[in-house]
Write a protein that holds these residues in place. Structure first.
Motif, short mmCIF file in Angstrom:
data_model
loop_
_atom_site.label_atom_id
_atom_site.label_comp_id
_atom_site.label_asym_id
_atom_site.label_seq_id
_atom_site.Cartn_x
_atom_site.Cartn_y
_atom_site.Cartn_z
N LEU A 32 -142.35 2.37 -9.82
CA LEU A 32 -141.13 2.61 -10.59
C LEU A 32 -141.55 3.15 -11.96
O LEU A 32 -142.37 2.53 -12.64
CB LEU A 32 -140.38 1.28 -10.75
CG LEU A 32 -138.92 1.34 -11.17
CD1 LEU A 32 -138.05 1.97 -10.08
CD2 LEU A 32 -138.40 -0.07 -11.48
N ASN A 77 -135.58 -1.92 -12.47
CA ASN A 77 -135.34 -2.46 -11.13
C ASN A 77 -133.88 -2.90 -11.05
O ASN A 77 -133.46 -3.81 -11.75
CB ASN A 77 -136.26 -3.65 -10.87
CG ASN A 77 -136.16 -4.11 -9.42
OD1 ASN A 77 -135.14 -3.90 -8.76
ND2 ASN A 77 -137.19 -4.74 -8.92
N ASP A 109 -132.34 -3.37 -7.92
CA ASP A 109 -132.14 -3.69 -6.51
C ASP A 109 -131.35 -4.99 -6.41
O ASP A 109 -131.91 -6.06 -6.60
CB ASP A 109 -133.52 -3.83 -5.84
CG ASP A 109 -133.40 -3.94 -4.33
OD1 ASP A 109 -132.32 -3.63 -3.81
OD2 ASP A 109 -134.39 -4.32 -3.69
N TYR A 135 -140.05 -2.22 -4.94
CA TYR A 135 -138.91 -1.34 -5.18
C TYR A 135 -139.27 -0.20 -6.15
O TYR A 135 -139.83 -0.45 -7.21
CB TYR A 135 -137.76 -2.18 -5.75
CG TYR A 135 -136.52 -1.39 -6.13
CD1 TYR A 135 -135.65 -0.93 -5.15
CD2 TYR A 135 -136.23 -1.11 -7.46
CE1 TYR A 135 -134.51 -0.22 -5.49
CE2 TYR A 135 -135.08 -0.40 -7.82
CZ TYR A 135 -134.23 0.05 -6.82
OH TYR A 135 -133.10 0.76 -7.17
N ASP A 160 -136.86 2.60 -6.43
CA ASP A 160 -135.61 3.35 -6.60
C ASP A 160 -135.66 4.76 -6.00
O ASP A 160 -135.59 5.76 -6.69
CB ASP A 160 -135.22 3.42 -8.08
CG ASP A 160 -133.74 3.79 -8.25
OD1 ASP A 160 -133.09 4.17 -7.24
OD2 ASP A 160 -133.22 3.71 -9.38
#
Length: 940
Positions: free
Chosen positions: A492, A503, A505, A549, A551
Motif C-alpha cells: 500500500l 487501509n 478494508d 491489503y 487497495d
C-alpha cells in the motif's frame, strides 16, 4: 411462426429453497440516483421503460400506476401485475424468492420472514404444478420441425406424471453437452464469412476461419446475429444488442494474417458524410464512377486514382484484388493527417519500474526481476520484416523516492539520478534514459546486476505509487513517443505523496448499500492521472505482489483505463511462485500490441453504439481511447435503435482502430460485420449466442457495482433472465402447460451461466475472499473476450484418472458439480486464472506415483505449485494436457494441489459452480426452479 424450444417441467419439492433474493426491483444500472423501489415492491419490466435491453435504463422516471402489458409487453392483456407492498403478510401471495434456511448465512439478503419457505411450498401446491419426475431422458430427441429449422433443433422434454420430487440434474441442460454437440457438428471445419448474419461456431469449437467479406468471429462476436427491426421489439425481448470486439485477436498460423493496404499520400477512401472506410458494404454505381455508402446511403464520387470498371453484375473488375472490397478485416497505412501534430510517431518505448523497498529486496523478488529482464529483453516485439525491435527501453527504481538510470551505450557503467520531490515529478535526464537494447546491452546488464546489491542495505519500507506512473508518463512525453510502463509493486503506498492511500478494508460495509465504495478508488488522484496517461499514449501494466491489503480498486484504476493489464500474486514466494510470474512477464512483453489507439464504431442507419465496456477511456460519446490495446483485450459495445431497421439492408457494423505499431508506423485496422434484421421474435432468439450474452451481462453488472447496491444488480440480472425467457415462451413457443419450462435452443444454458455470474465473488461477497480479490476479478472480467469469460464463469473440469496415455486428446470435460467427483478419481479444474488438481482419498497409488513420484495419497505435498518432470507416460501426458489448457490464455494459471476432505478443498469447491454456494448463491437446479417461477409470474 411457432417455435418450440427446450421444454421441461420443474417438480418442486415442498420446501424447495429459492435463490434468496428479495422480490426484484428494477433498478437503473449505472445511475446512482435511482436505487429501485423499496424492498418488496415489484414493478413490471420491459416496455414500460424499466429494464431496457442490457439492463441499461433510459434516463427518466420509473413507470407510474398499474400497467397492463399489451402487444409489446411480456404479458397478455389482463389484470394488472400483482404488487407486493413492503414485506408480505403471512397469508398473502408469497415473495418471488424464499431466503435460505437460517442455518446458512444468506449472502442474498432478503427482507421476508423465514416462514416464507413454508408459504412458498403452499404457493407452489396452489399453482397446480403439473409435476413430472424429471426433464425426461429424451433430451436430444423429439425434434420438431418448423419453418427455417436449424441444426441441433429444439427438443421437447416431458416424462410420465409422478409425485413431486427434486429435479434430476442429468436431465437439465448441460453446458458440456452443448459444447460437445457444437464441436461434433462444426469442429475441424472451415467456416467462411460470406453470408450476412450467419451464426459462427461456439467459441469453444476449434475450426478454421476464412474471411470472405465479414470479420472473423475471432475479432467480433455478437449477442445475437439478427437484430430486431424496431426498438419496441428490442424492449419486448430485452435481449441486449451488443458486440464483443477484440481488434488485435491472435490468428492461428493456418489462417491468413491481415492484408495491409497502402494508398500513399491520398490515404484510405472514405464516405464524405459519415467517414466510414471503403469496405465490402459500399455499392458501386454509374459504371464505377460513384459509390453508395452502405452505412449512411450517401452517394460519393470515386477518386480518379481509385476508378475501376464494373462487370455484368455491377461488381468492380478488381473486386478480388482489393482486400478492402472483398474482406471483412484489413489494415490501411495511415497518412500524416492521422498522426499527432501531423508528424510520424517515434517508435514506442517500454519503461521498467521496480519497487526496491525492504521486503522486495529481502524476499528475492528484485533479484528475480532483474535476472529475468536480461532474458526477456532479447524478445522485445518487432515487425515481421524487422531484424531487431525498434522499441526503446528505460529503467527506474523507487521506494519513497525515484531513481532514474542513464544507460547510454557510450557509458562504461550506468549512472543513477535521484528525484526526491515526489509531489512534482520531473525527468532528470533525456539523453540516455530511453535506449535501444541492442546498442546498450552491456550497460543494461551491468545495471540489472547492480540493482539488487545497490539497495541490499536499504531499510526503507514505505513506497509511493502515483508519482511512479507520473514519472514514466513524463519520460514518454519528453521523448515524444507512446509506450508502456511495467510496474513491479508490492505494498500500500503510504509515503507522503500524491495518491497516498490508507487501509480502508472495512468488512462492515459488506451486504450494505455502501459496499460499492470498496470498488471505487479512495482518492481522486488516479482518474485524472489515467486521463493524462491516455492523452500521451502511456499504457500501464502492473505486477502486484501483495502480502496484505493494497487497495486494488485504487492501484488498478490506471492500468484499467489505459488498456494495461493487472497481474496479482498473493503472498509471493520466489521458490514457489516465480514460474507463474515469469510466464506472465514473458507473455506480456512478447504479445501483439498497438499503441496510442483510438477506436470508432460506426453503424448503418437505424441503430448506434451507445455504451462501451473495457480497458478504455471515453472523453466523448464516440471515441474509445486506449493508450494501448493488445491481443487479449476486448471492448464490449452495446447498440440501441434510433429508428427502424430493414430486413433487406440488415444492420452493418464497422470498427476502425487507429494505432501505432511497435515499429512506429501509424495504421488503421478495420473490421466489418453485417447482421440480419427481422420483425419476427423467433429469428432473434434463434440467432443468439449465450457465451456473448454472458460476457455482456458480466461487464454491465461489474460496471454497475461502482454505483449501485449489489442486491439491486443481482435482482436486475435474475429478472432480465426471466423476462428474456418469458418473452420467448409467450411469443415463439407452441402452446403448452404452464408448468413446463421452455428454453430457446440457443439459450439452453443461459440459466446455468447466469447463476455462475450471480455467484461470482464480485456480486456476492464471501468471508474467505478479500476485498482486493473482488476488485481484481472485477477488473479482469472488464477486458475479457468471449472465450475467456466463458471459461472464467464455467470452469473446465476433467477426469485425469481415466487418462489414455497413448492418446493426445484431452479427457472429456464433465459438469462442475461435486456429484461428478469420485473418491477413486483425480480431477483437473481450470478457469483461466486458477488451476486445481483434486485428489480423491482413494486415488490409485500407481497414478500418484506416476504424477508425484511418492508412494501414496498421504505422501503428496500440497504446497507444490508445479508438477515434477518425470519420464513416465502419466506425468508426461498430464503435463501436456495442462500445457494445452494453458495455451492461448492471457494469464498463467497457478496450480493448487487439493486433497479431498482437507481444509483447502473449501476454496476448490467454490469453482463447482453447479452446486449451492457455501456462503449463499443457489445451485443450478434451484436457480432453474426460481427462474421458472419468475417466468410463470410474468406470464400470469
Amino acid at each position: 411462426m411457432s417455435q418450440q424450444g427446450y421444454v421441461a417441467t420443474p417438480p418442486y419439492s415442498q420446501s424447495q429453497p429459492g435463490i434468496g433474493l428479495s422480490p426484484p426491483h428494477y433498478g437503473h444500472y449505472g445511475d446512482p440516483s435511482h436505487t429501485g423501489s423499496p424492498p418488496g415492491m415489484m414493478k413490471p419490466a420491459g416496455p414500460l421503460g424499466a429494464a431496457a435491453p442490457g439492463g441499461m435504463l433510459p434516463q427518466g422516471h420509473p413507470p407510474h400506476g398499474p400497467h397492463q402489458f399489451g402487444q409489446n409487453g411480456a404479458h397478455a392483456q389482463g389484470p394488472p401485475l400483482q404488487r407486493f407492498p413492503g414485506p408480505p403478510p403471512v397469508n398473502s401471495a408469497a415473495p418471488s424468492y424464499a431466503p435460505y434456511s437460517p442455518s446458512t448465512q444468506s449472502s442474498y439478503p432478503s427482507p421476508v420472514s423465514t416462514s416464507s419457505v413454508a408459504q412458498l411450498g403452499t404457493q407452489l401446491s396452489a399453482m397446480h404444478v403439473n409435476s413430472y419426475a424429471n426433464y425426461g431422458p429424451q433430451m436430444a430427441g423429439a425434434q420438431l420441425s418448423y419453418p427455417g429449422g436449424f441444426p441441433g433443433g429444439p427438443a421437447q422434454m416431458a416424462g410420465p406424471p409422478q409425485p413431486q420430487k427434486k429435479l434430476d440434474p442429468d436431465s437439465i441442460p448441460s453446458p458440456i453437452q452443448v459444447i460437445e454437440n457444437d464441436r461434433a457438428t462444426r469442429g475441424g471445419q472451415v467456416y467462411t464469412t460470406n453470408t450476412r448474419g450467419q451464426i459462427p461456431p461456439l467459441v469453444t469449437t476449434d475450426c478454421t476461419i476464412q474471411d470472405q467479406g465479414n470479420a472473423s468471429p475471432r475479432y467480433i462476436r455478437c449477442t445475437t446475429y439478427c437484430f430486431p427491426c424496431t426498438s419496441d421489439m428490442a424492449k419486448q425481448a430485452q435481449i441486449p444488442l451488443a458486440a464483443i470486439i477484440k481488434p488485435f485477436a491472435t490468428i492461428p498460423s493456418n489462417e491468413t494474417p491481415l492484408y495491409l493496404v497502402n494508398h500513399g499520400e491520398t490515404g484510405p477512401v472514405r464516405c464524405n458524410r459519415c467517414k466510414a472506410y471503403m469496405c465490402p458494404f459500399m455499392q458501386f454505381i454509374e459504371g464505377g464512377r460513384r459509390y453508395q455508402c452502405g452505412f449512411c446511403n450517401c452517394v460519393n464520387d470515386v477518386p480518379p486514382f481509385y476508378f475501376q470498371h464494373l462487370d455484368h453484375i455491377g461488381r468492380r473488375l478488381d473486386h478480388y484484388e482489393k482486400p478492402e472490397l472483398s474482406l471483412g478485416s484489413y489494415e490501411y497505412v495511415a497518412t500524416l493527417d492521422y498522426c499527432r501534430k501531423n508528424k510520424p510517431p517515434s517508435p514506442p518505448a517500454f519503461i521498467f519500474m521496480i519497487d526496491v523497498s525492504y521486503s522486495n529486496i529481502k524476499n528475492g523478488l528484485v533479484k528475480l526481476i532483474c535476472e529475468e529482464l536480461k532474458t526477456v529483453l532479447e524478445k522485445l516485439p518487432k515487425e515481421d520484416q524487422e531484424e531487431t525491435s525498434s522499441l526503446r527501453v528505460g529503467f527506474i527504481t523507487y521506494n519513497k523516492v525515484l531513481h532514474f538510470f542513464n544507460v547510454k551505450s557510450t557509458l562504461a557503467r550506468p549512472q543513477m539520478m535521484v528525484v526526491t520531490d515526489v509531489s512534482e515529478v520531473f525527468v532528470p535526464l533525456l539523453d540516455g534514459f530511453l535506449v535501444s537494447y541492442q546498442e546498450s546491452q552491456s550497460v543494461i546488464h551491468n545495471l540489472l546486476d547492480q540493482i539488487p546489491e545497490m539497495f541490499a542495505d536499504s531499510n526503507e519500507n514505505e513506497t509511493v505509487f502515483a508519482p511512479v506512473i507520473r514519472a514514466g508518463m513524463e519520460a514518454l512525453k519528453a521523448a515524444d513517443c507512446p509506450g508502456k510502463l511495467f510496474i513491479f509493486h508490492s505494498s500500500l503506498p503510504t509515503a507522503e505523496a500524491p495518491g497516498k492511500l490508507k487501509n480502508r478494508d472495512d468488512k462492515k460495509l459488506i451486504n450494505t448499500d455502501k459496499e460499492k465504495i470498496l470498488f471505487q478508488p479512495q482518492t481522486n488522484v488516479y482518474d485524472p492521472l489515467a486521463k493524462d496517461c491516455v492523452a500521451h499514449g502511456c499504457c500501464v501494466t502492473l505486477f502486484l505482489f501483495p502480502s496484505q491489503y493494497v487497495d486494488v480498486a485504487s492501484l488498478g484504476l490506471v492500468p484499467q483505463l489505459t488498456g494495461g493489464t493487472l497481474y496479482k500474486y498473493n503472498n509471493f514466494q520466489v521458490h514457489l511462485d516465480s514460474q507463474q510470474f515469469l510466464n506472465d512477464l514473458r507473455n506480456d512483453i512478447e504479445k501483439k500490441i498497438g499503441f496510442d489507439a483510438i477506436m470508432r464504431v460506426r453503424t448503418s442507419t437505424g441503430f448506434r453504439a451507445t455504451d462501451f465496456f473495457g480497458g478504455i477511456y471515453m472523453n466523448n460519446t464516440t471515441d474509445v481511447e486506449m493508450a494501448a490495446i493488445d491481443c487479449d483485450k476486448a471492448v464490449t459495445v452495446e447498440f440501441k435503435h434510433d429508428d427502424k431497421l430493414s430486413e433487406d439492408s440488415g444492420a452493418l457494423i464497422q470498427c476502425a482502430v487507429l494505432y501505432t505499431t511497435v515499429s512506429g508506423q501509424r495504421r488503421l485496422r478495420i473490421h466489418n460485420l453485417g447482421l440480419n434484421c427481422s420483425s419476427q421474435l423467433a429469428d432473434l432468439y434463434k440467432s443468439c449466442e449465450t457465451d456473448a450474452l454472458i460476457n455482456f451481462f458480466a461487464k454491465s453488472a461489474f460496471k454497475a457495482v461502482l454505483h449501485q447496491p449489489l442486491k439491486v444488480i443481482r435482482e436486475i440480472l435474475v429478472n432480465q433472465t426471466a423476462h428474456v425467457l418469458a418473452c420467448y415462451r409467450k411469443n415463439c413457443a407452441s402452446p403448452s402447460a404452464a408448468s413446463q419450462l421452455i428454453l430457446p435452443d440457443s439459450m439452453k444454458v443461459l440459466p446455468v451461466y447466469m447463476n455462475c455470474l450471480l455467484k461470482n465473488c464480485v456480486l456476492l461477497s464471501r468471508p474467505e475472499i478479500s476485498t482486493d480479490e473482488r476488485a481484481y476479478q472485477r477488473q479482469l472480467v472488464m477486458t475479457m473476450g468471449v472465450a475467456d469469460s466463458q471459461l472464467f464463469f464455467y470452469p473446465q473440469l476433467r477426469p485425469i484418472h481415466t487418462l489414455d496415455v497413448k492418446s493426445t486428446t484431452l479427457p472429456a470435460a464433465i459438469r462442475c458439480s461435486e456429484s461428478r467427483l469420485s473418491e477413486e478419481g483425480i480431477f483437473l479444474l481450470a478457469n483461466g486464472v486458477n488451476m486445481f488438481l483434486w485428489l480423491g482419498v482413494s486415488s490409485p497409488p500407481e497414478l500418484i506415483q506416476g504424477i508425484f513420484n511418492v508412494p501414496s495419497f498421504a505422501h503428496v505435498n500440497t504446497d507444490i505449485t508445479s508438477l515434477p518432470e518425470l519420464g513416465n507416460p502419466y506425468s508426461q501426458t498430464l503435463r501436456m494436457i495442462m500445457g494445452i489448457i494453458q495455451q492461448k490464455r492471457p494469464y498463467s494459471m497457478k496450480l493448487t494441489i487439493v486433497k479431498q476432505r482437507e481444509q483447502p478443498e473449501m476454496v476448490f469447491r467454490q469453482f463447482l459452480v453447479e452446486d449451492k454456494g457455501l456462503y449463499g448463491g443457489s445451485s443450478y437446479v434451484d436457480f432453474l426452479c426460481c427462474v421458472h417461477k419468475e417466468i410463470c409470474q410474468l406470464l400470469n
